[in-house]
Design a protein around this motif. Sequence first.
Motif, PDB file in Angstrom:
ATOM      1  N   TYR A   1      33.763  34.282  37.604  1.00 48.57           N
ATOM      2  CA  TYR A   1      33.890  35.189  36.465  1.00 48.57           C
ATOM      3  C   TYR A   1      34.232  36.621  36.871  1.00 48.57           C
ATOM      4  CZ  TYR A   1      32.059  31.279  33.820  1.00 48.57           C
ATOM      5  OH  TYR A   1      31.889  30.030  33.267  1.00 48.57           O
ATOM      6  N   ALA A   2      34.658  36.818  38.113  1.00 45.89           N
ATOM      7  CA  ALA A   2      35.335  38.050  38.481  1.00 45.89           C
ATOM      8  C   ALA A   2      36.725  37.997  37.856  1.00 45.89           C
ATOM      9  CB  ALA A   2      35.432  38.168  39.997  1.00 45.89           C
ATOM     10  N   TYR A   3      37.406  39.136  37.777  1.00 48.92           N
ATOM     11  CA  TYR A   3      38.737  39.081  37.174  1.00 48.92           C
ATOM     12  C   TYR A   3      39.718  40.023  37.869  1.00 48.92           C
ATOM     13  CZ  TYR A   3      36.647  42.882  34.266  1.00 48.92           C
ATOM     14  OH  TYR A   3      35.987  44.001  33.811  1.00 48.92           O
ATOM     15  N   LEU A   4      41.003  39.707  37.655  1.00 51.48           N
ATOM     16  CA  LEU A   4      42.112  40.458  38.233  1.00 51.48           C
ATOM     17  C   LEU A   4      42.933  41.091  37.127  1.00 51.48           C
ATOM     18  CD1 LEU A   4      43.221  37.737  40.799  1.00 51.48           C
ATOM     19  CD2 LEU A   4      42.241  39.951  41.424  1.00 51.48           C
ATOM     20  N   GLN A   5      43.281  42.357  37.311  1.00 47.99           N
ATOM     21  CA  GLN A   5      44.143  43.077  36.381  1.00 47.99           C
ATOM     22  C   GLN A   5      45.439  43.463  37.087  1.00 47.99           C
ATOM     23  OE1 GLN A   5      41.974  46.538  35.128  1.00 47.99           O
ATOM     24  NE2 GLN A   5      40.870  45.459  33.504  1.00 47.99           N
ATOM     25  N   PHE A   6      46.579  43.238  36.415  1.00 44.60           N
ATOM     26  CA  PHE A   6      47.880  43.623  36.955  1.00 44.60           C
ATOM     27  C   PHE A   6      48.630  44.400  35.870  1.00 44.60           C
ATOM     28  CE2 PHE A   6      47.195  39.219  38.770  1.00 44.60           C
ATOM     29  CZ  PHE A   6      46.663  39.658  39.970  1.00 44.60           C
ATOM     30  N   ARG A   7      48.899  45.658  36.115  1.00 47.55           N
ATOM     31  CA  ARG A   7      49.569  46.480  35.097  1.00 47.55           C
ATOM     32  C   ARG A   7      50.781  47.196  35.683  1.00 47.55           C
ATOM     33  NH1 ARG A   7      49.047  51.690  32.670  1.00 47.55           N
ATOM     34  NH2 ARG A   7      49.781  51.607  30.519  1.00 47.55           N
ATOM     35  N   TRP A   8      51.925  46.926  35.061  1.00 48.82           N
ATOM     36  CA  TRP A   8      53.197  47.514  35.474  1.00 48.82           C
ATOM     37  C   TRP A   8      53.563  48.642  34.511  1.00 48.82           C
ATOM     38  CZ3 TRP A   8      57.174  47.116  39.013  1.00 48.82           C
ATOM     39  CH2 TRP A   8      58.419  47.581  38.623  1.00 48.82           C
ATOM     40  N   GLU A   9      53.969  49.792  35.038  1.00 46.80           N
ATOM     41  CA  GLU A   9      54.463  50.878  34.194  1.00 46.80           C
ATOM     42  C   GLU A   9      55.967  51.029  34.345  1.00 46.80           C
ATOM     43  OE1 GLU A   9      52.281  54.489  34.692  1.00 46.80           O
ATOM     44  OE2 GLU A   9      50.330  53.508  34.478  1.00 46.80           O
ATOM     45  N   ASN A  10      56.422  51.141  35.589  1.00 42.70           N
ATOM     46  CA  ASN A  10      57.859  51.221  35.852  1.00 42.70           C
ATOM     47  C   ASN A  10      58.085  50.931  37.339  1.00 42.70           C
ATOM     48  OD1 ASN A  10      57.587  53.820  37.357  1.00 42.70           O
ATOM     49  ND2 ASN A  10      57.097  54.636  35.314  1.00 42.70           N
ATOM     50  N   ASP A  11      59.327  51.084  37.788  1.00 37.79           N
ATOM     51  CA  ASP A  11      59.654  50.769  39.177  1.00 37.79           C
ATOM     52  C   ASP A  11      58.879  51.618  40.180  1.00 37.79           C
ATOM     53  OD1 ASP A  11      61.445  49.080  38.042  1.00 37.79           O
ATOM     54  OD2 ASP A  11      63.250  50.007  38.872  1.00 37.79           O
TER      55      ASP A  11
ATOM     56  N   TYR B   1      40.851  44.322  41.260  1.00 39.09           N
ATOM     57  CA  TYR B   1      39.911  43.190  41.392  1.00 39.09           C
ATOM     58  C   TYR B   1      38.537  43.703  40.988  1.00 39.09           C
ATOM     59  CZ  TYR B   1      36.638  40.005  43.720  1.00 39.09           C
ATOM     60  OH  TYR B   1      35.585  39.166  44.000  1.00 39.09           O
ATOM     61  N   TYR B   2      37.984  43.103  39.940  1.00 37.20           N
ATOM     62  CA  TYR B   2      36.671  43.476  39.424  1.00 37.20           C
ATOM     63  C   TYR B   2      35.698  42.338  39.696  1.00 37.20           C
ATOM     64  CZ  TYR B   2      38.962  47.393  37.162  1.00 37.20           C
ATOM     65  OH  TYR B   2      39.661  48.558  36.932  1.00 37.20           O
ATOM     66  N   PRO B   3      34.919  42.441  40.769  1.00 31.11           N
ATOM     67  CA  PRO B   3      33.999  41.363  41.125  1.00 31.11           C
ATOM     68  C   PRO B   3      32.856  41.256  40.116  1.00 31.11           C
ATOM     69  CG  PRO B   3      33.589  43.287  42.481  1.00 31.11           C
ATOM     70  CD  PRO B   3      34.823  43.594  41.688  1.00 31.11           C
ATOM     71  N   ASN B   4      32.332  40.059  39.983  1.00 30.67           N
ATOM     72  CA  ASN B   4      31.165  39.839  39.133  1.00 30.67           C
ATOM     73  C   ASN B   4      29.935  40.332  39.893  1.00 30.67           C
ATOM     74  OD1 ASN B   4      28.803  38.555  37.994  1.00 30.67           O
ATOM     75  ND2 ASN B   4      30.175  37.156  36.917  1.00 30.67           N
ATOM     76  N   PRO B   5      29.237  41.358  39.396  1.00 29.75           N
ATOM     77  CA  PRO B   5      28.140  41.943  40.182  1.00 29.75           C
ATOM     78  C   PRO B   5      26.896  41.069  40.291  1.00 29.75           C
ATOM     79  CG  PRO B   5      28.263  42.969  38.027  1.00 29.75           C
ATOM     80  CD  PRO B   5      29.456  42.071  38.126  1.00 29.75           C
ATOM     81  N   TRP B   6      26.888  39.941  39.583  1.00 28.85           N
ATOM     82  CA  TRP B   6      25.767  39.018  39.696  1.00 28.85           C
ATOM     83  C   TRP B   6      26.086  37.824  40.597  1.00 28.85           C
ATOM     84  CZ3 TRP B   6      27.413  41.256  35.169  1.00 28.85           C
ATOM     85  CH2 TRP B   6      26.518  42.151  34.572  1.00 28.85           C
ATOM     86  N   LEU B   7      27.387  37.502  40.722  1.00 31.64           N
ATOM     87  CA  LEU B   7      27.768  36.279  41.433  1.00 31.64           C
ATOM     88  C   LEU B   7      28.655  36.506  42.651  1.00 31.64           C
ATOM     89  CD1 LEU B   7      28.644  33.920  38.416  1.00 31.64           C
ATOM     90  CD2 LEU B   7      26.439  34.229  39.548  1.00 31.64           C
ATOM     91  N   SER B   8      29.645  37.372  42.557  1.00 28.76           N
ATOM     92  CA  SER B   8      30.641  37.505  43.627  1.00 28.76           C
ATOM     93  C   SER B   8      29.982  37.843  44.960  1.00 28.76           C
ATOM     94  CB  SER B   8      31.658  38.584  43.260  1.00 28.76           C
ATOM     95  OG  SER B   8      32.350  38.241  42.078  1.00 28.76           O
ATOM     96  N   GLY B   9      30.331  37.079  45.978  1.00 26.63           N
ATOM     97  CA  GLY B   9      29.809  37.313  47.319  1.00 26.63           C
ATOM     98  C   GLY B   9      28.414  36.789  47.555  1.00 26.63           C
ATOM     99  N   VAL B  10      27.846  36.111  46.567  1.00 24.69           N
ATOM    100  CA  VAL B  10      26.480  35.574  46.698  1.00 24.69           C
ATOM    101  C   VAL B  10      26.555  34.062  46.490  1.00 24.69           C
ATOM    102  CG1 VAL B  10      24.086  35.735  45.945  1.00 24.69           C
ATOM    103  CG2 VAL B  10      25.589  37.728  45.738  1.00 24.69           C
ATOM    104  N   ALA B  11      26.648  33.328  47.587  1.00 23.98           N
ATOM    105  CA  ALA B  11      26.869  31.882  47.518  1.00 23.98           C
ATOM    106  C   ALA B  11      25.768  31.171  46.747  1.00 23.98           C
ATOM    107  CB  ALA B  11      26.986  31.306  48.924  1.00 23.98           C
ATOM    108  N   SER B  12      24.523  31.559  46.959  1.00 25.47           N
ATOM    109  CA  SER B  12      23.415  30.877  46.288  1.00 25.47           C
ATOM    110  C   SER B  12      23.498  31.052  44.776  1.00 25.47           C
ATOM    111  CB  SER B  12      22.077  31.416  46.805  1.00 25.47           C
ATOM    112  OG  SER B  12      21.962  32.819  46.580  1.00 25.47           O
ATOM    113  N   ALA B  13      23.895  32.251  44.315  1.00 18.76           N
ATOM    114  CA  ALA B  13      24.022  32.501  42.874  1.00 18.76           C
ATOM    115  C   ALA B  13      25.168  31.685  42.285  1.00 18.76           C
ATOM    116  CB  ALA B  13      24.231  33.986  42.628  1.00 18.76           C
ATOM    117  N   LYS B  14      26.296  31.642  42.981  1.00 19.15           N
ATOM    118  CA  LYS B  14      27.431  30.867  42.484  1.00 19.15           C
ATOM    119  C   LYS B  14      27.106  29.384  42.429  1.00 19.15           C
ATOM    120  CE  LYS B  14      30.567  32.682  45.317  1.00 19.15           C
ATOM    121  NZ  LYS B  14      31.901  32.985  45.907  1.00 19.15           N
TER     122      LYS B  14
END
Length: 270
Positions: A70-80, A87-100
């Motif tokens: 449930y972390a998410y990725l944002q990609f925003r283009w404005e111009n060339d 990358y917005y990690p889930n602060p309860w799960l990301s990087g914590v194997a036992s929680a995931k």
Amino acid sequence: MDDRDFDREINGAWSLLRDTLKIGRTIISARSLEMDEQFRDVALDAELTYEEIFKTGLHRSNYNVLLSDYAYLQFRWENDHAWRLGYYPNPWLSGVASAKNLVARWEELETLGDLTYEETSDYIAEMPYQGAVPLIRFEYARAQYKEFSHPAAHFHIGRHTENRWPSSISIGPKAFSLIIAKLYYPEAWSKCSNFEGAGVSDCLEEQLLFILQDVRAVHEFSEKENLSFHFGKYSVQETPPAQGRHQSSRKINSRKGGPAATHPTRRTPR
């Protein structure tokens, strides 16, 4: 890179995250993300916590790709000459194997009918805040370049707005996604990398190297900046030590120039 290349890279990144790495949960948009002013205002408010920022983006579906934790990725283009990747990690799960693993087990029991949707949500809501993985953003803003004080291409690690880690290359969604996967999803990455002993025909490490061969050098990067610390691609040439001296000299040359799913808002603690 133009806007069509940018969108193609989003699709390519999603394919690798979902089919190869198997850490992609859903994709909301395979095109550049529109500006969400409410999310922007929350993200820029120094008085608010990362928990509030993360939940705002999640609840407003202000992302392109939602990952397995449930972390998410944002990609925003404005111009060339301007785009941003986040990358917005889930602060309860990301990087914590036992929680995931625990959440995966609850979701399995929910699928089997042993837990209700509400019960699973309640369990997740009570999970402790971990904050094990930092927010990572890459930005390219050619018009904002000022030598040393504001690099055109840079990474932000964590929330501090002035921590710009300079880069001599400008990466896109595909390279960014693979770098994030390599650094923060090592279990999934190791199954797809022959350098980790996977023995696969299509090694992701090799794919990342191939992608990085074609990334664009940042021309707004001075010779002095090139001598200072920055992210980039280098070749390192060893030279023999001078006679009678014990330290070797080293010449470092920069290669510069040269289907939307069910809304998952309940998957975070309240």
